[in-house]
Write a protein that holds these residues in place. Structure first.
Motif, PDB file in Angstrom:
ATOM      1  N   LYS A  42      -2.782 -14.440  11.283  1.00  0.00           N
ATOM      2  CA  LYS A  42      -3.147 -14.832   9.926  1.00  0.00           C
ATOM      3  C   LYS A  42      -3.194 -13.621   8.999  1.00  0.00           C
ATOM      4  CE  LYS A  42      -5.704 -18.850  11.340  1.00  0.00           C
ATOM      5  NZ  LYS A  42      -5.294 -19.971  10.549  1.00  0.00           N
ATOM      6  N   LYS A  43      -2.873 -13.867   7.737  1.00  0.00           N
ATOM      7  CA  LYS A  43      -2.897 -12.800   6.739  1.00  0.00           C
ATOM      8  C   LYS A  43      -4.309 -12.278   6.522  1.00  0.00           C
ATOM      9  CE  LYS A  43       1.188 -14.374   4.411  1.00  0.00           C
ATOM     10  NZ  LYS A  43       1.589 -15.710   4.082  1.00  0.00           N
ATOM     11  N   ILE A  44      -5.294 -13.144   6.684  1.00  0.00           N
ATOM     12  CA  ILE A  44      -6.677 -12.716   6.489  1.00  0.00           C
ATOM     13  C   ILE A  44      -7.026 -11.583   7.456  1.00  0.00           C
ATOM     14  CG2 ILE A  44      -7.793 -14.390   8.036  1.00  0.00           C
ATOM     15  CD1 ILE A  44      -9.104 -13.514   4.561  1.00  0.00           C
ATOM     16  N   GLU A  45      -6.385 -11.574   8.623  1.00  0.00           N
ATOM     17  CA  GLU A  45      -6.612 -10.496   9.584  1.00  0.00           C
ATOM     18  C   GLU A  45      -5.897  -9.214   9.159  1.00  0.00           C
ATOM     19  OE1 GLU A  45      -5.339 -12.125  13.296  1.00  0.00           O
ATOM     20  OE2 GLU A  45      -6.823 -13.723  13.238  1.00  0.00           O
ATOM     21  N   LEU A  46      -4.799  -9.359   8.415  1.00  0.00           N
ATOM     22  CA  LEU A  46      -4.040  -8.195   7.953  1.00  0.00           C
ATOM     23  C   LEU A  46      -4.746  -7.460   6.817  1.00  0.00           C
ATOM     24  CD1 LEU A  46      -0.424  -9.660   7.832  1.00  0.00           C
ATOM     25  CD2 LEU A  46      -1.266  -7.921   9.419  1.00  0.00           C
ATOM     26  N   ILE A  47      -5.478  -8.192   6.010  1.00  0.00           N
ATOM     27  CA  ILE A  47      -6.043  -7.613   4.795  1.00  0.00           C
ATOM     28  C   ILE A  47      -7.276  -6.745   5.063  1.00  0.00           C
ATOM     29  CG2 ILE A  47      -7.623  -9.486   4.127  1.00  0.00           C
ATOM     30  CD1 ILE A  47      -6.509  -9.139   1.263  1.00  0.00           C
ATOM     31  N   ILE A  48      -7.964  -6.995   6.169  1.00  0.00           N
ATOM     32  CA  ILE A  48      -9.197  -6.265   6.480  1.00  0.00           C
ATOM     33  C   ILE A  48      -8.885  -4.771   6.584  1.00  0.00           C
ATOM     34  CG2 ILE A  48     -11.082  -5.953   8.142  1.00  0.00           C
ATOM     35  CD1 ILE A  48     -11.101  -8.717   6.861  1.00  0.00           C
ATOM     36  N   GLY A  49      -9.638  -3.983   5.844  1.00  0.00           N
ATOM     37  CA  GLY A  49      -9.473  -2.536   5.901  1.00  0.00           C
ATOM     38  C   GLY A  49      -9.457  -1.920   4.515  1.00  0.00           C
ATOM     39  N   SER A  50      -9.087  -0.656   4.471  1.00  0.00           N
ATOM     40  CA  SER A  50      -9.068   0.101   3.224  1.00  0.00           C
ATOM     41  C   SER A  50      -7.634   0.411   2.841  1.00  0.00           C
ATOM     42  CB  SER A  50      -9.841   1.408   3.400  1.00  0.00           C
ATOM     43  OG  SER A  50     -11.166   1.123   3.804  1.00  0.00           O
ATOM     44  N   TRP A  51      -7.348   0.286   1.544  1.00  0.00           N
ATOM     45  CA  TRP A  51      -5.998   0.438   1.019  1.00  0.00           C
ATOM     46  C   TRP A  51      -6.025   1.371  -0.187  1.00  0.00           C
ATOM     47  CZ3 TRP A  51      -2.166  -2.486   3.474  1.00  0.00           C
ATOM     48  CH2 TRP A  51      -2.625  -3.487   4.325  1.00  0.00           C
ATOM     49  N   LYS A  52      -5.088   2.303  -0.220  1.00  0.00           N
ATOM     50  CA  LYS A  52      -4.971   3.241  -1.341  1.00  0.00           C
ATOM     51  C   LYS A  52      -3.733   2.866  -2.142  1.00  0.00           C
ATOM     52  CE  LYS A  52      -4.197   8.107  -2.296  1.00  0.00           C
ATOM     53  NZ  LYS A  52      -3.889   9.408  -1.707  1.00  0.00           N
ATOM     54  N   ILE A  53      -3.845   2.910  -3.470  1.00  0.00           N
ATOM     55  CA  ILE A  53      -2.692   2.592  -4.322  1.00  0.00           C
ATOM     56  C   ILE A  53      -1.581   3.613  -4.058  1.00  0.00           C
ATOM     57  CG2 ILE A  53      -3.422   3.938  -6.332  1.00  0.00           C
ATOM     58  CD1 ILE A  53      -1.858   0.480  -6.587  1.00  0.00           C
ATOM     59  N   VAL A  81       6.488   2.299 -12.441  1.00  0.00           N
ATOM     60  CA  VAL A  81       5.701   2.790 -13.572  1.00  0.00           C
ATOM     61  C   VAL A  81       4.975   4.070 -13.178  1.00  0.00           C
ATOM     62  CG1 VAL A  81       3.812   2.253 -15.152  1.00  0.00           C
ATOM     63  CG2 VAL A  81       5.425   0.475 -14.492  1.00  0.00           C
ATOM     64  N   ALA A  82       4.415   4.061 -11.982  1.00  0.00           N
ATOM     65  CA  ALA A  82       3.669   5.230 -11.530  1.00  0.00           C
ATOM     66  C   ALA A  82       3.704   5.297 -10.011  1.00  0.00           C
ATOM     67  CB  ALA A  82       2.235   5.162 -12.020  1.00  0.00           C
ATOM     68  N   LYS A  83       4.010   6.482  -9.501  1.00  0.00           N
ATOM     69  CA  LYS A  83       3.948   6.707  -8.058  1.00  0.00           C
ATOM     70  C   LYS A  83       2.689   7.521  -7.807  1.00  0.00           C
ATOM     71  CE  LYS A  83       6.624   8.205  -4.149  1.00  0.00           C
ATOM     72  NZ  LYS A  83       7.693   7.415  -3.626  1.00  0.00           N
ATOM     73  N   ASN A  84       1.876   7.048  -6.869  1.00  0.00           N
ATOM     74  CA  ASN A  84       0.576   7.657  -6.594  1.00  0.00           C
ATOM     75  C   ASN A  84      -0.168   7.891  -7.910  1.00  0.00           C
ATOM     76  OD1 ASN A  84      -1.496   8.561  -5.041  1.00  0.00           O
ATOM     77  ND2 ASN A  84      -0.639  10.585  -4.705  1.00  0.00           N
ATOM     78  N   PRO A  85      -0.376   6.792  -8.671  1.00  0.00           N
ATOM     79  CA  PRO A  85      -0.896   6.893 -10.031  1.00  0.00           C
ATOM     80  C   PRO A  85      -2.230   7.619 -10.148  1.00  0.00           C
ATOM     81  CG  PRO A  85      -0.941   4.630  -9.252  1.00  0.00           C
ATOM     82  CD  PRO A  85      -0.268   5.438  -8.202  1.00  0.00           C
ATOM     83  N   THR A  86      -3.165   7.284  -9.310  1.00  0.00           N
ATOM     84  CA  THR A  86      -4.433   8.013  -9.290  1.00  0.00           C
ATOM     85  C   THR A  86      -4.877   8.085  -7.844  1.00  0.00           C
ATOM     86  OG1 THR A  86      -5.738   6.017  -9.598  1.00  0.00           O
ATOM     87  CG2 THR A  86      -5.155   7.237 -11.585  1.00  0.00           C
ATOM     88  N   SER A  87      -5.127   9.252  -7.399  1.00  0.00           N
ATOM     89  CA  SER A  87      -5.489   9.408  -5.991  1.00  0.00           C
ATOM     90  C   SER A  87      -6.802   8.717  -5.666  1.00  0.00           C
ATOM     91  CB  SER A  87      -5.566  10.886  -5.629  1.00  0.00           C
ATOM     92  OG  SER A  87      -6.519  11.521  -6.449  1.00  0.00           O
ATOM     93  N   GLY A  88      -7.606   8.421  -6.691  1.00  0.00           N
ATOM     94  CA  GLY A  88      -8.894   7.801  -6.446  1.00  0.00           C
ATOM     95  C   GLY A  88      -8.888   6.284  -6.513  1.00  0.00           C
ATOM     96  N   GLN A  89      -7.730   5.655  -6.688  1.00  0.00           N
ATOM     97  CA  GLN A  89      -7.680   4.203  -6.809  1.00  0.00           C
ATOM     98  C   GLN A  89      -7.473   3.575  -5.429  1.00  0.00           C
ATOM     99  OE1 GLN A  89      -5.140   2.860  -9.951  1.00  0.00           O
ATOM    100  NE2 GLN A  89      -5.284   0.725  -9.353  1.00  0.00           N
TER     101      GLN A  89
END
Length: 159
Positions: A38-49, A59-67
């Protein structure tokens, strides 16, 4: 004598067949463990833009390291974009629609549920705001946010 060899040969073939079947079952079980159903199992965790796209234009690659955004197992999320947001989330598996119910925006804007179309490819997650049938498409609706997984589970971000 021939009978003994026939029995021995039959036992040997049966042992090889059972052993091969068990190895295939173990391999299938191992692959099943690595790929969530299930996708719900894929979403768990931390994601950086990683990238922000407008249509097919970057538009932007690695737009803000803090996002970043973190989805926790308890159905809560924390999103650090231009401002800190948090609340609960749910995911419609059939339509790949993610619903973010903000506890912060509800207090400030009165609007608290945002809908996003969501897709996964390897360690990447793409989110694009779902267009409402009654509204015209705006520039922000066309934006696609591509995130890269930085941690499984929850509470891995201290920013």
């Amino acid at each position: 004598m021939f009978y003994k060899y026939k029995v021995l040969f039959t036992v040997l073939i049966a042992t090889i067949t059972v052993g091969a079947g068990m190895a295939q079952d173990n391999k299938a079980a191992e692959q099943h463990k690595r790929i969530p159903d299930k996708k719900i199992e894929l979403i768990i965790g931390s994601w950086k833009i990683q990238t922000i796209m407008s249509g097919k234009t970057e538009v932007a690659k690695n737009p803000t390291s803090g996002q970043w955004i973190e989805f926790r197992e308890d159905g809560k999320y924390v999103n650090k974009a231009t401002a800190l947001d948090s609340g609960s989330y749910r995911l419609n598996e059939n339509s790949s629609t993610l619903y973010l119910e903000s506890s912060v925006k509800a207090k400030v804007e009165g609007k608290n549920v945002s809908e996003f179309n969501i897709a996964f490819e390897g360690e990447l997650m793409t989110m694009q705001q779902a267009q409402k049938k009654t509204s015209k498409k705006t520039h922000t609706d066309a934006m696609k946010y591509v995130y890269v997984r930085i941690a499984d589970g929850s509470n891995h971000l201290n920013n």
